[in-house]
Design an enzyme around this catalytic site. Structure first.
Site, PDB file in Angstrom:
ATOM      1  N   LYS A  50      54.681 121.783   1.599  1.00 26.53           N
ATOM      2  CA  LYS A  50      56.018 121.599   2.163  1.00 26.53           C
ATOM      3  C   LYS A  50      56.692 120.312   1.687  1.00 26.53           C
ATOM      4  O   LYS A  50      57.927 120.212   1.682  1.00 26.53           O
ATOM      5  CB  LYS A  50      55.946 121.600   3.689  1.00 26.53           C
ATOM      6  CG  LYS A  50      55.736 122.969   4.309  1.00 26.53           C
ATOM      7  CD  LYS A  50      56.983 123.828   4.217  1.00 26.53           C
ATOM      8  CE  LYS A  50      56.844 125.116   5.020  1.00 26.53           C
ATOM      9  NZ  LYS A  50      58.084 125.915   4.987  1.00 26.53           N
ATOM     10  N   SER A 304      47.662 126.659   0.791  1.00 28.87           N
ATOM     11  CA  SER A 304      48.970 126.054   1.040  1.00 28.87           C
ATOM     12  C   SER A 304      48.969 124.936   2.066  1.00 28.87           C
ATOM     13  O   SER A 304      49.947 124.192   2.157  1.00 28.87           O
ATOM     14  CB  SER A 304      49.966 127.132   1.474  1.00 28.87           C
ATOM     15  OG  SER A 304      49.591 127.689   2.715  1.00 28.87           O
TER      16      SER A 304
END
Length: 502
Positions: A50, A304
């Site tokens: 992110k 992720s």
């Protein structure tokens, strides 16, 4: 495609993010007969990809916009990415987080320099409050996924992948929430290597992108699942949807147990622990290999994120064997007589390991047991059930029964001879002070709580099993009261596990 490609190649992510390694999963590759690689976005400064999109978006703000400061609504990794990026660029950052956000994530945002305001019981309520603040203050909203610069920042993952693995590559498996990561990766891959498959992975109970692609337009989920909280979005972005519609080859759905198996597979390959959303890529990859039977392919899974609550590990460990298709759960009726249990274990279980066994005397002629059996694959699970039936043992396969796995296994023997006219409900309580009192106030009246089971599992919501007794008959206003309460719930009165054990 050309515009997105230009944005990706000119992104400013490396002022804050790092180029993460692409690690070979050697033992897993040998076991699965494919070349499996892991893109380690869990090694970013905020332990998640992110930071790429957040920093790229904030770095492109004008001088006037930077003076106004930035604002984000998030319960997790996006919040940390915005706070980290804003601090690096010396810009004020305000993060609106739901009151149910785990403390570890609140403290992480504060550590990275963000000011935190807790508001509402869900992301939607936090986002509504964020929009109100924007109108009042003029701060710049940093969207978690539906923004060209955010998508471009995430797309730099694909640029790294092709440089790190310039040769044969068959498929990339990407976690999907709002769609920012997979939109950026897919646009880049299909521009340069259209032969490579880009496959998204979503939880079955948070499959907003899969449903949107099936319908041909973005759809809104009523209540996304909460286990993989990093991808629990009600609605994907308009821009991310269009990019996925054009460039994504397939979406794979996985259940919670499979996701726990994916977390374990990553741990065994890297000795690192990722969060549930972070393991989606690996989980989808493993499911794809099992179902397609592919061999000698080069497959990449995106790791992720690694912002895992420590308390959640117990739940993950409990559900991993089922997720790996190595455990089956059964309710079995056996005669209540000397030697019957021994015969069951010797003649039917045989060389299999018993992974769980729960029993309590309930009558003098028959006994109900809750048993876990180690298996090699799903075929053996079905075979064992047939073997039980042929031997005269009534049985129900509970391996896919969520009520049984979450509650019943801890409550076997809880049948009461005193309770009358009982109804059973599962609730998802927000992990906030006063949640139980609010429930009791909403359900007061001509009913009695006859059963209550709760077990903390490290999520934003607690899973609660409640039995309500109606000695004077049913309450016609119950559903109305529960709807006003606002807690997600499901009635389980007709669940066979309830009738067998409780």
């Amino acid at each position: 495609m050309e515009e997105m490609l230009r944005r990706i190649l000119t992104s400013r992510v490396y002022e804050a993010a790092i180029e993460t390694p692409l690690d070979a999963a050697v033992s897993l590759s040998a076991c699965m007969s494919n070349n499996i690689l892991l893109k380690r976005e869990d090694q970013q400064p905020v332990f998640s990809f992110k930071i790429r999109g957040a920093y790229n978006r904030i770095a492109h703000l004008s001088s006037e916009e930077k003076k106004r400061g930035v604002l984000a609504a998030s319960a997790g990794n996006h919040a940390q990415g915005v706070a980290f990026s804003a601090r690096k660029l010396q810009i004020p950052a305000l993060i609106i987080m739901p009151e149910t956000t785990p403390q570890i994530k609140v403290e992480a945002v504060k550590y990275f320099g963000g000011e935190v305001v807790l508001h509402g019981a869900s992301y939607s309520e936090a986002a509504d409050y964020a929009r109100q603040i924007i109108e009042e203050t003029g701060m710049v909203f940093i969207h978690p996924f539906d923004d060209p610069l955010v998508i471009a920042g995430q797309g730099t993952v694909a640029d790294e992948l092709l440089r790190q693995n310039p040769g044969e590559l068959d498929a990339i498996f990407v976690p999907v929430g709002g769609g920012g990561l997979i939109a950026g990766i897919a646009a880049y891959i299909k521009a340069l290597r259209p032969d490579i498959m880009v496959i998204g992975v979503e939880p079955q109970d948070s499959d907003a992108m899969a449903r949107s692609l099936e319908k041909g337009e973005p759809v809104t989920l009523e209540a996304p699942g909460i286990f993989a909280d990093g991808v629990a979005v009600k609605r994907v972005g308009d821009l991310t949807f269009e990019l996925c519609r054009k460039f994504v080859d397939e979406i794979i759905r996985v259940d919670t147990d499979e996701l726990c198996g994916g977390i374990k597979a990553i741990y065994q390959a890297t000795r690192s622990i990722v969060e549930p959303a972070g393991a989606l890529g690996m989980t989808g990859l493993l499911k794809y290999v099992r179902e397609s039977g592919c061999r000698n392919k080069t497959l990449i899974a995106i790791n992720s994120g690694a912002n895992m609550n420590f308390e959640r590990l117990r739940y993950v460990a409990e559900r991993t064997m089922i997720g790996e298709k190595l455990e089956a759960l059964f309710a079995v009726t056996i005669p209540e007589e000397p030697g019957s249990l021994k015969r069951f274990c010797r003649d039917l279980v045989g060389e299999r390991n018993i992974t769980e066994f729960n029993y309590r005397l309930s009558s003098r002629d028959r006994a109900q047991i809750f048993v876990g059996i180690s298996i090699r694959d799903s075929r053996e699970r079905q075979s064992f059930s047939r073997q039980l039936s042929e031997a005269g043992y009534e049985n129900i396969d509970l391996t896919d029964n969520s009520l049984a796995k979450t509650h019943i296994r801890y409550m076997v023997g809880g049948r009461s001879q005193e309770v009358q006219n009982e109804r059973l409900f599962r609730f998802w309580f927000p992990e906030t002070p006063g949640a139980l009192v609010k429930f009791l106030d909403a359900t007061r009246g001509a009913r009695n709580i006859s059963l209550f089971h709760y077990r903390m599992q490290g999520g934003d919501y607690g899973r609660v099993l409640v039995g309500l007794e109606f000695p004077e008959g049913n309450d016609p206003h119950l559903e109305e009261r529960l709807a006003a309460l606002g807690y997600r719930y499901r009635e389980e009165t007709d669940n066979p596990a309830y009738s067998l054990f409780l």
